[in-house]
Design a protein around this motif. Structure first.
Motif, PDB file in Angstrom:
ATOM      1  N   TRP A  23      41.517  29.964  32.410  1.00 31.32           N
ATOM      2  CA  TRP A  23      40.069  30.181  32.565  1.00 31.32           C
ATOM      3  C   TRP A  23      39.448  29.093  33.428  1.00 31.32           C
ATOM      4  N   VAL A  24      39.837  27.834  33.179  1.00 30.78           N
ATOM      5  CA  VAL A  24      39.290  26.723  33.969  1.00 30.78           C
ATOM      6  C   VAL A  24      39.624  26.905  35.444  1.00 30.78           C
ATOM      7  N   ARG A  25      40.870  27.214  35.744  1.00 27.34           N
ATOM      8  CA  ARG A  25      41.287  27.324  37.144  1.00 27.34           C
ATOM      9  C   ARG A  25      40.665  28.536  37.841  1.00 27.34           C
ATOM     10  N   GLU A  26      40.646  29.662  37.166  1.00 20.93           N
ATOM     11  CA  GLU A  26      40.222  30.890  37.830  1.00 20.93           C
ATOM     12  C   GLU A  26      38.715  31.114  37.802  1.00 20.93           C
ATOM     13  N   VAL A  27      38.036  30.561  36.818  1.00 17.98           N
ATOM     14  CA  VAL A  27      36.589  30.785  36.698  1.00 17.98           C
ATOM     15  C   VAL A  27      35.809  29.520  37.037  1.00 17.98           C
TER      16      VAL A  27
END
Length: 565
Positions: free
Chosen positions: A438-442
């Motif tokens: 989630w951190v990387r993609e959003v």
């Protein structure tokens, strides 16, 4: 006498030594050897030795003393080098002939390379090395060379920086032997040892407090080292070897968990560095305690303004927030609650986000999370996501988010719980991976759009490695932004690029300006507004002599803002 320093690379909460970074250990050891009268000191990186491992081991056997520096206590992913492996440490320890000395974090804390594991204790290496230095390796080497190996006490540490300052100046010229010298080499500068939170034991997992009470280095000592490094040709500096740069020479260190910052001393330091290295190209910092910023707002504003004035853009204040779960914060004696952490991020956004001449903001916060701490539950990851969502909702800026799993060392207070904690990490592995995804993609993708919007020109990006049909490049500094250029460029040179798209941890950029007559299709198709028909017309119509001719044959569009002839 001939002495070899093998740099297996180091990465600690306070100090980074994986290329292009050069930490203090090898420089101090080289200076100690020179002061002790050693005629020849040769420096090797582990990557250099790997080019012909068998031949390198034979070559090391020709030296009188071999000092190996190694130790990763905060594992990461590295573009510029690969830290020494356990087998490589043992191989060098088996070399017959020279006195073998092992130093750095690996000798003090143990060998660890991956989060979610338990470190190999230092005792593992005692059968391979004559001395495994649990104290300061430069000082132990100096004693061994001047008083004899039998007089060297492996646990001896500096009580002050008197000898360190001498070693640092004499050892500065070792930079000439570094593979990155004259390219993108950046050196770490030490300001103090340990952490001010030593008085309450510090964070439960941290190895920094194991260095003991804080001892502070003088401004004069640091400036003299900078002067020596600058004379040797170093242009990039990072004040990275301290737990919290904002508490350098702070009031009440040793008495308060969060001592009051001393902006006057920090200004003297920064001015001194600027005077000693007037043509420097990079002056950055590393760690800042968010608790210091939240508790001492006015002093922190002053220091932030000083770093904008005397530092260089692209700077990052890496803040160990570790967890947004209040239960985990309390159990592990962490630094801040979520509101205090948000206040710290907001301060850097307000006072450090002006864009500098290299295209990057001057000084922004970086956020560190640690997974697997005592008290963690699946709910912990929900707290972490909500915290980052609030960062976005408030319009704040963060340069990067670092997420790592707990790595447990024998000196840590968590060592007795190591088996239980690593088991819990496995239980929560799925939740950890979902949080990281989630951190990387959003979060990261949206933050990059805010930090470097399409059309941002990044100056002096250094081409480092080829990847498939493209090139990875970075500016020099603290946590530099990773840039992917969709063509294979000559490595080892500085270029300007323009951002055209955003990934999760990197940006897509093109050489700037794009020479419309020589650029290949892989570059041209990424120009904003470049359609398939336009690309076909452009390639078939080359060469173009003017903008008007280009517009006439290819059409008007946003791509025209990025091109040259």
């Amino acid at each position: 006498m001939r002495l070899a320093v093998v740099d297996g690379y180091t990465d600690e909460p306070a100090g980074l030594g994986v290329p292009p970074y050069l930490d203090v250990y090898a420089r101090y050891v080289a200076g100690a050897a020179e002061l002790a009268g050693v005629e020849t000191v040769h420096y090797f990186t582990i990557d250099t030795l790997r080019q012909d491992w068998a031949k390198s081991l034979s070559h090391l056997a020709e030296y009188d003393v071999v000092v190996v520096i190694a130790g990763v206590t905060t594992p990461g992913k590295y573009l510029g080098g690969t830290p020494i492996s356990l087998d490589e440490i043992l191989d060098i320890g088996r070399v017959e002939g020279p006195v073998r000395i092992l130093g750095g974090p690996v000798a003090k804390f143990g060998y660890g390379i991956e989060g979610g594991t338990v470190a190999v204790p230092p005792s593992k290496f005692r059968r391979y090395y004559d001395v495994v230095v649990s104290g300061d390796v430069d000082l132990v080497v100096y004693r061994a060379l001047t008083e004899g190996l039998e007089k060297a006490v492996p646990s001896e540490t500096h009580k002050d920086f008197y000898l360190v300052d001498e070693f640092a100046v004499r050892g500065a010229k070792i930079v000439l032997q570094h593979p990155n010298y004259g390219k993108n080499l950046i050196v770490e500068l030490e300001t103090y040892r340990s952490c001010p939170r030593y008085v309450t034991g510090g964070c439960s997992f941290c190895t920094t407090v194991a260095y003991g009470p804080v001892i502070t280095r003088s401004i004069e000592g640091i400036v003299k080292e900078v002067e020596a490094l600058y004379k040797a040709g170093v242009m990039h500096f990072r004040l990275g070897r301290q737990a919290d740069f904002y508490t350098y020479m702070a009031h009440d260190v040793g008495r308060e968990d969060f001592p009051r910052p001393n902006p006057t001393a920090i200004e003297r330091l920064l001015v001194g560095i600027r005077n000693a290295a007037p043509g420097l190209r990079t002056l950055h910092i590393d760690n800042v305690n968010p608790g210091t910023v939240a508790r001492w707002r006015e002093e922190s504003i002053q220091i932030t303004k000083l770093l904008v004035e005397y530092g260089t853009p692209g700077n990052v204040a890496a803040m160990g927030i570790e967890s947004a779960d209040p239960r985990v914060v309390k159990i592990n004696n962490l630094k801040v609650d979520t509101e205090e952490a948000l206040e710290a991020v907001a301060l850097f956004t307000k006072y450090g986000s002006a864009r500098g001449p290299n295209g990057m903001p001057y000084l922004l916060a970086g956020i560190n999370f640690v997974a697997g701490l005592p008290g963690e539950t699946e709910e912990t990851y929900r707290h972490n996501v909500e915290f980052l969502k609030e960062v976005l909702a408030r319009g704040l800026l963060v340069r990067r988010v670092n997420i790592r799993q707990l790595l447990i060392f024998p000196t840590s207070r968590l060592w007795p719980k190591a088996r239980k904690l690593t088991s819990r990490l496995r239980e929560h592995k799925r939740r950890f991976l979902l949080f990281k995804k989630w951190v990387r993609e959003v979060f990261d993708r949206e933050m990059l759009r805010r930090l470097v919007p399409q059309g941002t020109v990044l100056r002096e990006v250094f081409t480092e490695v080829h990847y498939h049909n493209g090139t990875y490049a970075r500016q020099v500094g603290s946590y530099p932004l990773l840039v992917y250029i969709p063509t294979r460029l000559e490595l080892g040179r500085y270029i300007d690029v323009v951002v055209v798209d955003h990934g999760s941890r990197s940006v897509l950029a093109l050489p700037y300006p794009v020479n419309i007559n020589v650029a290949n299709k892989r570059v041209l198709r990424h120009l904003p507004g470049m359609t398939r028909d336009r690309l076909k017309a452009l390639v078939s119509g080359r060469p173009f002599k003017s903008l008007d001719e280009l517009k006439q044959k290819v059409g008007d569009g946003e791509y025209l803002n990025y091109v040259s002839f």
